[in-house]
Write an enzyme that holds these catalytic residues in place. Structure first.
Site, PDB file in Angstrom:
ATOM      1  N   TYR A 170     -42.656  28.350  38.456  1.00 38.53           N
ATOM      2  CA  TYR A 170     -43.774  28.086  39.357  1.00 38.53           C
ATOM      3  C   TYR A 170     -43.507  28.704  40.722  1.00 38.53           C
ATOM      4  CZ  TYR A 170     -46.624  25.224  42.578  1.00 38.53           C
ATOM      5  OH  TYR A 170     -47.470  24.785  43.579  1.00 38.53           O
ATOM      6  N   ARG A 171     -44.351  29.627  41.132  1.00 37.25           N
ATOM      7  CA  ARG A 171     -44.311  30.306  42.427  1.00 37.25           C
ATOM      8  C   ARG A 171     -42.998  31.054  42.676  1.00 37.25           C
ATOM      9  NH1 ARG A 171     -48.510  29.295  41.202  1.00 37.25           N
ATOM     10  NH2 ARG A 171     -50.163  28.193  42.295  1.00 37.25           N
ATOM     11  N   SER A 172     -42.367  31.519  41.626  1.00 32.38           N
ATOM     12  CA  SER A 172     -41.141  32.313  41.775  1.00 32.38           C
ATOM     13  C   SER A 172     -40.979  33.225  40.570  1.00 32.38           C
ATOM     14  CB  SER A 172     -39.926  31.408  41.906  1.00 32.38           C
ATOM     15  OG  SER A 172     -38.724  32.171  41.872  1.00 32.38           O
TER      16      SER A 172
END
Length: 294
Positions: A170-172
């Protein structure tokens, strides 16, 4: 400063970085605009940072000492031709799309072709390379939903990887900071222009309550509580009574607590003051979604 050309032909000039960010703050730096791999590798011979669409980014008022690299030329080209060896009736693998290609324009092209998998990133004002690096997305989907192969460049050269080779979450993306995403081949789902548009509009409706002022986007990642439940960072900021709080010309948006906006003339110092206030008042530890330079 008059623009100069490097030994490989890269354009080099000292510029205010605020003009390249969605927030509109940031001091000066030496900006290298590179068109091909030779220019990029030359730019990477000294300490550097990579600047894409300038969203999700807060740059210090004094600028940064490193070179700032911007992708152009072949790194801003788009080839959506289906690869006949990899594409099937239910999967389209495209040619290379440059990391410097603006995501909003790319999504419009995909919609007209009736190609899905990236509709959930609608409204994100990033370039493709930056969106990949942070796995940008919304509740409706993320960038890694639509990737087949990535080209990543370091000072040692270029290499190609698949999403399965990266520890993305998530978001990486799991891609280290000194690695530059220069190109990607997309993995898309054949559909119709009408169906893709419907999905994009559904995702866009969910963003209507977001602020219209200049902003980097969401300030904090949605945290996971001790019981394993993910909670909205904006909701936590709202419950702390922080909506509308202001430092200088920066404000926590009244429309959505997880956005900090520039009312006109905000500085990075103003934004940092609000980030600190949020962390002090919200009882749950929050992880920044913004990149902070330096």
């Amino acid at each position: 400063m008059t623009a100069l050309l490097s030994r490989t032909g890269a354009r080099v000039e000292r510029l205010p970085l605020a003009r390249y960010t969605t927030l509109g703050v940031g001091g000066e730096a030496e900006v290298w605009t590179v068109q091909d791999h030779a220019q990029l590798l030359e730019a990477m011979e000294a300490p550097y940072r990579i600047l894409g669409g300038g969203s999700n980014l807060v740059i210090a008022d004094q600028g940064v000492p490193e070179r700032v690299i911007r992708l152009a030329g072949q790194f801003a080209a788009t080839d959506l031709t289906p690869d006949p060896h990899l594409s099937t009736s239910d999967q389209i693998v495209t040619g290379w799309v440059g990391g410097g290609v603006p995501l909003p324009g790319l999504l419009r092209k995909l919609q007209r072709l009736g190609l899905g998998n990236l509709e959930g990133t609608v409204g994100i004002p990033a370039q493709l390379g930056g969106a990949i690096w942070m796995n940008a997305g919304t509740r409706y989907g993320e960038t890694f939903d639509g990737l087949h192969t990535l080209e990543i460049v370091t000072p040692e050269g270029a290499r190609q990887v698949t999403p399965d080779e990266l520890p993305w979450t998530y978001r990486s993306s799991g891609i280290p900071r000194n690695h530059i995403v220069t190109r990607a081949r997309l993995n898309l789902r054949p559909s119709t222009p009408e169906t893709v548009l419907d999905r994009m509009q559904a995702a866009d409706v969910a963003r209507k309550g977001q602020p219209k002022n200049r902003t980097p986007g969401c300030a904090f990642k949605n945290p996971t509580l001790e019981d394993g439940q993910k909670v909205s960072a904006g909701l936590l900021i709202d419950r702390a009574g922080l909506k509308g709080m202001q430092a200088g010309q920066a404000r926590i948006a009244p429309e959505h607590g997880n956005f900090i906006v520039n009312l006109g003339g905000a500085t990075a110092t103003d934004v940092h003051a609000l980030l600190q206030l949020i962390r002090e008042r919200v009882p749950v530890p929050l992880e920044l979604e913004y990149e902070l330079w330096p």
